[in-house]
Enzyme design. Structure first.
Site, short mmCIF file in Angstrom:
data_model
loop_
_atom_site.label_atom_id
_atom_site.label_comp_id
_atom_site.label_asym_id
_atom_site.label_seq_id
_atom_site.Cartn_x
_atom_site.Cartn_y
_atom_site.Cartn_z
N ASN A 23 1.07 -1.03 -0.12
CA ASN A 23 0.54 0.34 -0.05
C ASN A 23 1.30 1.33 -0.12
O ASN A 23 1.15 2.16 0.75
CB ASN A 23 -1.39 0.01 1.52
N LYS A 53 0.22 3.88 -0.55
CA LYS A 53 -0.45 5.25 -0.13
C LYS A 53 -0.07 6.29 -0.80
O LYS A 53 -0.17 6.59 -2.23
CB LYS A 53 0.15 5.81 1.55
N HIS A 81 -10.16 1.75 4.30
CA HIS A 81 -8.61 2.41 4.99
C HIS A 81 -8.99 3.02 6.36
O HIS A 81 -9.35 3.99 5.91
CB HIS A 81 -7.61 2.70 3.86
N GLU A 119 -7.10 5.30 7.35
CA GLU A 119 -7.14 6.67 6.90
C GLU A 119 -7.76 7.04 6.04
O GLU A 119 -8.19 8.31 6.27
CB GLU A 119 -5.34 6.88 5.95
N GLU A 122 -5.86 -3.90 10.91
CA GLU A 122 -5.16 -2.81 10.82
C GLU A 122 -5.69 -2.48 12.09
O GLU A 122 -6.05 -1.05 12.06
CB GLU A 122 -4.86 -2.42 9.73
N GLY A 142 1.80 2.69 10.85
CA GLY A 142 2.67 3.61 10.98
C GLY A 142 3.27 4.31 12.05
O GLY A 142 4.10 5.55 12.04
N SER A 171 2.52 -1.46 10.45
CA SER A 171 4.12 -1.77 11.04
C SER A 171 4.54 -2.88 10.98
O SER A 171 5.71 -3.21 11.67
CB SER A 171 4.44 -1.03 12.26
P1 PGA Z 1 1.91 0.73 7.86
O1 PGA Z 1 1.21 0.63 7.43
O2 PGA Z 1 2.94 -0.71 6.65
O3 PGA Z 1 3.18 2.06 7.86
O4 PGA Z 1 2.00 0.68 9.03
C1 PGA Z 1 0.63 -0.20 6.80
C2 PGA Z 1 -1.45 0.19 6.57
O5 PGA Z 1 -1.78 1.65 6.94
O6 PGA Z 1 -1.99 -0.28 5.31
#
Ligand code: PGA
Length: 233
Positions: free
Chosen positions: A8, A10, A86, A88, A156, A162, A192
């Site tokens: 991903n 982003k 997601h 976010e 998640e 993150g 992460s």
């Molecule tokens: P990350 O993000 O691996 O940077 O924690 C995972 C995600 O948001 O899908």
């Protein structure tokens, strides 16, 4: 299902040249690359082994919806997987009802939704049981009226995304088994994930792969995660 690793990206990288370089390095069997919309076509046409993913999709097939991209349009770009809900996006106001519409639209186009669920720390602080209730409610809302056997769920926990603070693999496995009771095709872990910790998640039988954010922007790390997944088939 075989272990699946989804990159991903982003809102990265910032140019098509960089996107193509990254995609070339990450083009491995068992991987799904989910670039930002502007790079879908070019990344999609260069991938040979990895499959193509999108990070979102709108539910109406076509029409006057400025700025949206429909699941129907994505189908014509060789997209196979679509990340939906997601955290976010939910943080920007995406509702359970919208997430449910998106899951339905993605399925209606014959694509595979990767439905994201996960609790905030304010919930998890109260223990895994509280998190299970939170996630079960998200699943019921997102899967309402959906035949779930084609849906992949990405668990998640929001506090693990993150932050460099991944969840405990044994607790993720407990959550994955709970999620599987909803009849879904598979459960990925996200939050992460790195080349260092991926192995312990992938060794759990209940965990069918990983949704990788930051580490997917470093091709060497991502390659290592995909190799680990293939070795733990
Ligand atoms: P990350 O993000 O691996 O940077 O924690 C995972 C995600 O948001 O899908």
């Amino acid at each position: 299902m075989n272990k699946l690793i989804i990159a991903n990206w982003k809102m990265n990288p910032d140019s098509v040249g960089r996107a193509l370089r990254l995609a070339r390095a990450e083009d491995k069997k068992g991987a799904v690359i989910a670039p930002p919309f502007p790079f879908l076509v070019e990344v999609g046409s260069m991938l040979r082994r990895a499959e193509l993913g999108a990070q979102d999709a709108f539910w109406v097939p076509k029409g006057a919806y400025t700025g949206e991209v429909s699941a129907h349009q994505l189908r014509h770009l060789r997209v196979a997987y679509v990340i939906v809900g997601h955290s976010e996006r939910r943080a920007q106001g995406e509702s359970d009802i919208e997430v449910n519409r998106k899951v339905k639209a993605v399925l209606a186009e014959g694509l595979t939704p990767v439905l994201c669920v996960g609790e905030p720390w304010s919930v998890r602080r109260g223990g895994l049981a509280a998190a299970k209730r939170f996630v079960a409610r998200q699943l019921r809302a997102a899967l309402k009226g959906v035949s779930s056997r084609r849906v992949i769920v990405a668990y998640e926990p929001i506090w693990a995304i993150g932050t460099g603070r991944a969840d405990d693999p044994a607790e993720v496995a407990v959550m994955a088994r709970l999620i599987k009771k909803h009849g879904v095709r598979g459960v990925l872990y996200g939050g992460s994930v790195t080349a260092r910790n991926a192995g312990v998640f992938l060794r759990e039988r209940a965990i069918d792969g990983a949704l990788v954010g930051a580490a997917s922007l470093k091709s060497r790390s991502f390659q290592n995660i995909v190799d680990l997944a293939r070795r733990t088939l």
